[in-house]
Design a protein around this motif. Structure first.
Motif, PDB file in Angstrom:
ATOM      1  N   GLY A  74       0.828  -1.192   0.000  1.00  0.00           N
ATOM      2  CA  GLY A  74       0.000   0.000   0.000  1.00  0.00           C
ATOM      3  C   GLY A  74       0.864   1.244   0.000  1.00  0.00           C
ATOM      4  N   LYS A  75       0.252   2.387   0.272  1.00  0.00           N
ATOM      5  CA  LYS A  75       0.998   3.645   0.279  1.00  0.00           C
ATOM      6  C   LYS A  75       1.875   3.787   1.511  1.00  0.00           C
ATOM      7  N   VAL A  76       1.426   3.224   2.649  1.00  0.00           N
ATOM      8  CA  VAL A  76       2.210   3.370   3.884  1.00  0.00           C
ATOM      9  C   VAL A  76       2.493   2.043   4.573  1.00  0.00           C
TER      10      VAL A  76
ATOM     11  N   ARG B  95       6.429   7.307   2.758  1.00  0.00           N
ATOM     12  CA  ARG B  95       5.537   6.684   1.787  1.00  0.00           C
ATOM     13  C   ARG B  95       6.273   5.576   1.025  1.00  0.00           C
TER      14      ARG B  95
ATOM     15  N   ARG C 178       6.943   3.724  -2.267  1.00  0.00           N
ATOM     16  CA  ARG C 178       6.856   4.036  -3.693  1.00  0.00           C
ATOM     17  C   ARG C 178       7.133   2.784  -4.522  1.00  0.00           C
ATOM     18  N   GLU C 179       6.805   2.840  -5.806  1.00  0.00           N
ATOM     19  CA  GLU C 179       6.980   1.682  -6.679  1.00  0.00           C
ATOM     20  C   GLU C 179       8.427   1.203  -6.681  1.00  0.00           C
TER      21      GLU C 179
END
Length: 235
Positions: free
Chosen positions: A82-84, A119, A121-122
């Motif tokens: 997820g984002k976090v 965060r 990230r990809e």
């Protein structure tokens, strides 16, 4: 899916001949570290990026006790990013391929200089393949205790407790409580939520809770802030 094979060695056993919970977690942590190193995104790479993956919660189910000398396969796979937060499954299988241990965990990414969450990230997960090793066992980031509490003692964090991320290694919280657990009881489910990292030199207070379905352990600093909550029970 990443796996490696090994044998249960004598050095993993406690005085009763059992593999304690912290050594089971060490097997699992080693597996995810080996996977990251193989993919080129391991300890040194993350350090160069001022990042570190940290475990936020973990649920371990022990389907049977490990035995000295038996051949085992340890495996892991990330299941979601997820984002976090990210989730990851682990397992230990015996020589016949049967599950001996299942575990599910929640992870976050931190800035190792600022010691704050960042965060995801990809670029942080693009080398991993998401998959599931088994049906989810529903790890949670919340553990609450309601039973009677009992002060057990204090543990001072020493250098050997600290890992390369600069804080107490996840497994060492389980090691801290091992001598406080009932000698004749071996629980088959262990849940851990990590709330606040503990650093070298801190004094950790151990508080036990007598729950209806097991026992709880709360590890706190001298200001009462919670480092980790641990729930042990039989399922």
């Amino acid at each position: 899916m990443y796996t490696y094979r090994t044998k249960v060695s004598y050095s993993r056993l406690d005085k009763t001949g059992k593999v304690p919970y912290h050594e089971i977690l060490n097997y699992l942590q080693d597996c995810s570290t080996f996977q990251s190193e193989t993919l080129g995104v391991g300890v040194d790479y993350l350090k160069s990026q001022n990042k570190a993956w940290v475990m936020l919660a973990n649920k371990i189910q022990i389907l049977r006790e490990l035995k000295l000398g038996e051949e085992i396969e340890i495996g892991t796979c990330p299941t979601e990013f997820g984002k976090v937060m990210a989730t990851r499954q682990f397992f230990i299988k015996d020589k016949a391929g049967a599950f001996v241990v299942k575990a599910e965990s929640i992870w976050g990414l931190i800035d190792i200089n600022e010691r704050i969450p960042i965060r995801i990230r990809e670029e942080d997960f693009c080398k991993y393949e998401k998959e599931n090793a088994f049906d989810s066992i529903k790890v949670s980031r919340k553990i609450r205790f309601s039973g009677d509490s009992e002060f057990l003692g204090k543990v001072e964090v020493s250098g050997i407790d600290i890992d390369t991320n600069g804080h107490v290694n996840n497994a060492n919280y389980l090691r801290m409580i091992w001598d406080y657990l009932p000698e004749n009881e071996y629980y088959n489910q262990v849940e851990i939520v990590y709330n606040k990292e503990a650093l070298e030199g801190e004094k950790i207070t151990c508080i036990k809770y007598n729950e209806k379905d097991g026992i709880g352990m709360s590890l706190r600093n001298e200001d009462g802030e919670i480092h980790a909550q641990i729930k042990l029970k039989n399922i």
